[in-house]
Design a protein around this motif. Sequence first.
Motif, PDB file in Angstrom:
ATOM      1  N   THR A  88       0.978  -1.071  -0.009  1.00 21.18           N
ATOM      2  CA  THR A  88       0.113  -0.086  -0.037  1.00 21.18           C
ATOM      3  C   THR A  88       1.043   1.287  -0.086  1.00 21.18           C
ATOM      4  N   ASP A  89       1.923   1.272   0.892  1.00 19.58           N
ATOM      5  CA  ASP A  89       2.742   2.550   1.035  1.00 19.58           C
ATOM      6  C   ASP A  89       3.501   2.665  -0.369  1.00 19.58           C
ATOM      7  N   GLU A  90       3.685   1.871  -1.281  1.00 19.06           N
ATOM      8  CA  GLU A  90       4.167   2.035  -2.469  1.00 19.06           C
ATOM      9  C   GLU A  90       3.155   2.341  -3.722  1.00 19.06           C
ATOM     10  N   ARG A  91       2.070   1.559  -3.608  1.00 24.28           N
ATOM     11  CA  ARG A  91       1.092   1.586  -4.687  1.00 24.28           C
ATOM     12  C   ARG A  91       0.048   2.836  -4.301  1.00 24.28           C
ATOM     13  N   ILE A  92      -0.147   3.550  -3.438  1.00 20.97           N
ATOM     14  CA  ILE A  92      -0.954   4.652  -3.254  1.00 20.97           C
ATOM     15  C   ILE A  92      -0.052   5.853  -3.997  1.00 20.97           C
ATOM     16  N   PRO A  93       0.946   6.274  -3.497  1.00 22.34           N
ATOM     17  CA  PRO A  93       1.831   7.423  -4.253  1.00 22.34           C
ATOM     18  C   PRO A  93       1.889   6.944  -5.491  1.00 22.34           C
ATOM     19  N   VAL A  94       2.082   6.065  -6.127  1.00 23.22           N
ATOM     20  CA  VAL A  94       2.278   5.774  -7.802  1.00 23.22           C
ATOM     21  C   VAL A  94       0.852   5.967  -8.357  1.00 23.22           C
ATOM     22  N   ALA A  95      -0.002   5.757  -7.715  1.00 20.42           N
ATOM     23  CA  ALA A  95      -1.550   5.862  -8.265  1.00 20.42           C
ATOM     24  C   ALA A  95      -1.944   7.476  -8.210  1.00 20.42           C
ATOM     25  N   ARG A  96      -1.626   7.864  -6.823  1.00 27.17           N
ATOM     26  CA  ARG A  96      -1.823   9.664  -6.977  1.00 27.17           C
ATOM     27  C   ARG A  96      -1.119  10.420  -7.966  1.00 27.17           C
ATOM     28  N   GLU A  97       0.133  10.065  -8.316  1.00 24.59           N
ATOM     29  CA  GLU A  97       0.889  10.621  -8.971  1.00 24.59           C
ATOM     30  C   GLU A  97       0.333  10.480 -10.394  1.00 24.59           C
ATOM     31  N   TRP A  98      -0.002   9.203 -10.655  1.00 27.68           N
ATOM     32  CA  TRP A  98      -0.293   8.865 -11.987  1.00 27.68           C
ATOM     33  C   TRP A  98      -1.513   9.903 -12.369  1.00 27.68           C
ATOM     34  N   GLN A  99      -2.655   9.846 -11.312  1.00 25.98           N
ATOM     35  CA  GLN A  99      -3.913  10.544 -11.515  1.00 25.98           C
ATOM     36  C   GLN A  99      -3.541  12.122 -11.650  1.00 25.98           C
ATOM     37  N   GLN A 100      -2.609  12.515 -10.817  1.00 28.17           N
ATOM     38  CA  GLN A 100      -2.018  14.070 -11.461  1.00 28.17           C
ATOM     39  C   GLN A 100      -1.315  14.179 -12.672  1.00 28.17           C
ATOM     40  N   LEU A 101      -0.596  13.250 -13.209  1.00 25.92           N
ATOM     41  CA  LEU A 101      -0.153  13.403 -14.309  1.00 25.92           C
ATOM     42  C   LEU A 101      -1.050  13.629 -15.436  1.00 25.92           C
ATOM     43  N   SER A 102      -2.017  12.483 -15.181  1.00 27.97           N
ATOM     44  CA  SER A 102      -3.067  12.338 -16.287  1.00 27.97           C
ATOM     45  C   SER A 102      -4.124  13.659 -16.352  1.00 27.97           C
ATOM     46  N   GLU A 103      -4.144  14.442 -15.101  1.00 27.05           N
ATOM     47  CA  GLU A 103      -4.834  15.517 -15.295  1.00 27.05           C
ATOM     48  C   GLU A 103      -4.136  16.665 -15.731  1.00 27.05           C
ATOM     49  N   LEU A 104      -2.915  16.762 -15.594  1.00 30.46           N
ATOM     50  CA  LEU A 104      -1.959  17.554 -16.107  1.00 30.46           C
ATOM     51  C   LEU A 104      -1.882  17.890 -17.448  1.00 30.46           C
ATOM     52  N   THR A 105      -1.942  16.467 -18.137  1.00 31.43           N
ATOM     53  CA  THR A 105      -1.969  16.201 -19.672  1.00 31.43           C
ATOM     54  C   THR A 105      -3.270  16.248 -20.449  1.00 31.43           C
ATOM     55  N   HIS A 106      -4.272  16.209 -19.308  1.00 28.71           N
ATOM     56  CA  HIS A 106      -5.859  15.899 -19.842  1.00 28.71           C
ATOM     57  C   HIS A 106      -5.781  14.672 -20.581  1.00 28.71           C
ATOM     58  N   ALA A 107      -4.882  13.914 -20.024  1.00 32.81           N
ATOM     59  CA  ALA A 107      -4.944  12.491 -20.737  1.00 32.81           C
ATOM     60  C   ALA A 107      -4.702  12.305 -22.133  1.00 32.81           C
ATOM     61  N   GLN A 108      -4.183  13.306 -22.634  1.00 37.04           N
ATOM     62  CA  GLN A 108      -3.956  13.279 -24.135  1.00 37.04           C
ATOM     63  C   GLN A 108      -2.892  12.575 -24.570  1.00 37.04           C
ATOM     64  N   PRO A 109      -2.809  11.628 -25.536  1.00 38.53           N
ATOM     65  CA  PRO A 109      -1.784  10.696 -25.847  1.00 38.53           C
ATOM     66  C   PRO A 109      -0.504  11.452 -25.770  1.00 38.53           C
ATOM     67  N   VAL A 110      -0.509  12.367 -26.794  1.00 37.15           N
ATOM     68  CA  VAL A 110       0.867  13.102 -27.367  1.00 37.15           C
ATOM     69  C   VAL A 110       1.459  13.750 -25.847  1.00 37.15           C
ATOM     70  N   ALA A 111       0.712  14.414 -25.402  1.00 37.47           N
ATOM     71  CA  ALA A 111       1.006  15.022 -23.958  1.00 37.47           C
ATOM     72  C   ALA A 111       1.675  14.046 -22.742  1.00 37.47           C
ATOM     73  N   LEU A 112       0.467  13.082 -22.776  1.00 37.34           N
ATOM     74  CA  LEU A 112       0.777  12.005 -21.601  1.00 37.34           C
ATOM     75  C   LEU A 112       2.198  11.297 -22.055  1.00 37.34           C
ATOM     76  N   ASN A 113       2.304  10.840 -23.362  1.00 35.72           N
ATOM     77  CA  ASN A 113       3.292  10.081 -23.673  1.00 35.72           C
ATOM     78  C   ASN A 113       4.688  11.014 -23.459  1.00 35.72           C
ATOM     79  N   ALA A 114       4.634  12.248 -23.755  1.00 41.17           N
ATOM     80  CA  ALA A 114       6.078  12.964 -23.562  1.00 41.17           C
ATOM     81  C   ALA A 114       6.153  13.311 -22.132  1.00 41.17           C
ATOM     82  N   ALA A 115       5.372  13.466 -21.260  1.00 36.94           N
ATOM     83  CA  ALA A 115       5.457  13.379 -19.800  1.00 36.94           C
ATOM     84  C   ALA A 115       6.172  12.011 -19.397  1.00 36.94           C
ATOM     85  N   LEU A 116       5.436  10.898 -19.819  1.00 39.66           N
ATOM     86  CA  LEU A 116       5.844   9.780 -19.339  1.00 39.66           C
ATOM     87  C   LEU A 116       7.466   9.474 -19.726  1.00 39.66           C
ATOM     88  N   LYS A 117       7.509   9.825 -20.637  1.00 41.43           N
ATOM     89  CA  LYS A 117       8.893   9.637 -21.330  1.00 41.43           C
ATOM     90  C   LYS A 117       9.961  10.569 -20.449  1.00 41.43           C
TER      91      LYS A 117
END
Length: 113
Positions: free
Chosen positions: A49-78
């Motif tokens: 849990t202590d590893e899973r929750i921060p990853v999931a929260r950061e994923w959601q934050q990144l998804s919101e920041l990039t509006h889950a748009q493939p180009v922006a999200l993939n650039a951020a993930l890279k």
Amino acid sequence: MNPNAKSEITVMNFPALHTFLRGYFHEDVADEYGTPPEAADQFCDDAETDERIPVAREWQQLSELTHAQPVALNAALKKLGSAIRLNEEEIPQVDAIFARCLAVKSHRRLATE
């Protein structure tokens, strides 16, 4: 502190996601897990849990920041260490997996709270 600092996509602002990406979204993802959603699902099953929750929260934050748009999200993930690119079908699948990760509580943690 810069008020926009939290919205900057850097390893410092997304440390848990950076670690996840390097460990699961690497160039051998197809050989090890099949698909990126399967890799995310495996992480949620494997991680404490202590590893899973921060990853999931950061994923959601990144998804919101990039509006889950493939180009922006993939650039951020890279930028954060991913060696793969998600397609339009995989993004909502991974979003749903991490939302589920946030919903699942550890019985051990509940017992100690």
